[in-house]
Scaffold this motif. Sequence first.
Motif, short mmCIF file in Angstrom:
data_model
loop_
_atom_site.label_atom_id
_atom_site.label_comp_id
_atom_site.label_asym_id
_atom_site.label_seq_id
_atom_site.Cartn_x
_atom_site.Cartn_y
_atom_site.Cartn_z
N ASN A 29 -101.00 1.01 -4.41
CA ASN A 29 -99.99 1.56 -3.52
C ASN A 29 -100.57 2.82 -2.89
N PHE A 55 -98.07 8.16 8.06
CA PHE A 55 -97.63 6.77 7.88
C PHE A 55 -98.13 5.92 9.05
N LEU A 59 -100.60 2.51 9.11
CA LEU A 59 -100.26 1.28 9.82
C LEU A 59 -101.33 0.95 10.86
N TYR A 69 -102.17 -4.96 3.48
CA TYR A 69 -101.14 -4.58 2.51
C TYR A 69 -100.07 -5.66 2.49
N ASP A 71 -96.58 -5.06 1.83
CA ASP A 71 -95.32 -4.60 2.43
C ASP A 71 -95.34 -3.09 2.50
N THR A 72 -94.37 -2.53 3.20
CA THR A 72 -94.20 -1.08 3.18
C THR A 72 -93.13 -0.75 2.14
N ARG A 74 -90.40 1.60 2.12
CA ARG A 74 -89.72 2.42 3.12
C ARG A 74 -90.78 2.97 4.07
N GLN A 75 -90.74 4.26 4.37
CA GLN A 75 -91.79 4.89 5.17
C GLN A 75 -92.60 5.83 4.29
N LEU A 78 -97.69 2.17 1.52
CA LEU A 78 -98.05 0.77 1.72
C LEU A 78 -98.20 0.16 0.33
N ASP A 79 -97.55 -0.97 0.13
CA ASP A 79 -97.55 -1.65 -1.17
C ASP A 79 -98.73 -2.60 -1.25
#
Length: 153
Positions: A29, A55, A59, A69, A71-72, A74-75, A78-79
Amino acid sequence: MADIHIEEFYKDAAVALVQLYNAFPRRVNLFVEDIAGADQPDEFGLHSKRHMACFGTLLWLAEEGFLRYVDTIRQDALDQAVLTQEAFIRLSAPAPDTLVQQFGEPENHATSPLPPSLKEDLSSHIHLVRTVLKSRHSLRIGHVVRATLFTDK
């Protein structure tokens, strides 16, 4: 003098790439706070411009093929981020000699030359990125990150 947001972009990109390189090939993460510092959302829960710029850098790195990655979060993060093959190869590759001479650590090995394998490690793009991050000199960071990210493939 460069725009401050561009200098921050280079630093954020450098820190993120070093974190991912240090974890490679594990997925990790990638938290904005670990890169840009702590953030205090406003009374509406919105993040600061600095946080959102970092952030956005993460991206952008993904969109340009430097990382993947799942998923995100939230903001905030990055997961399960990981370097792409192209980014790993680029960071591991030797940097041009002129870049190494200009931004690498000074060689104090005149009496005993370094073994070729160690010399190669010390001339890699990732080593230069780590070296300029330690210097905390924004112009040097920008120069090395540009050379690393935007070199011909």
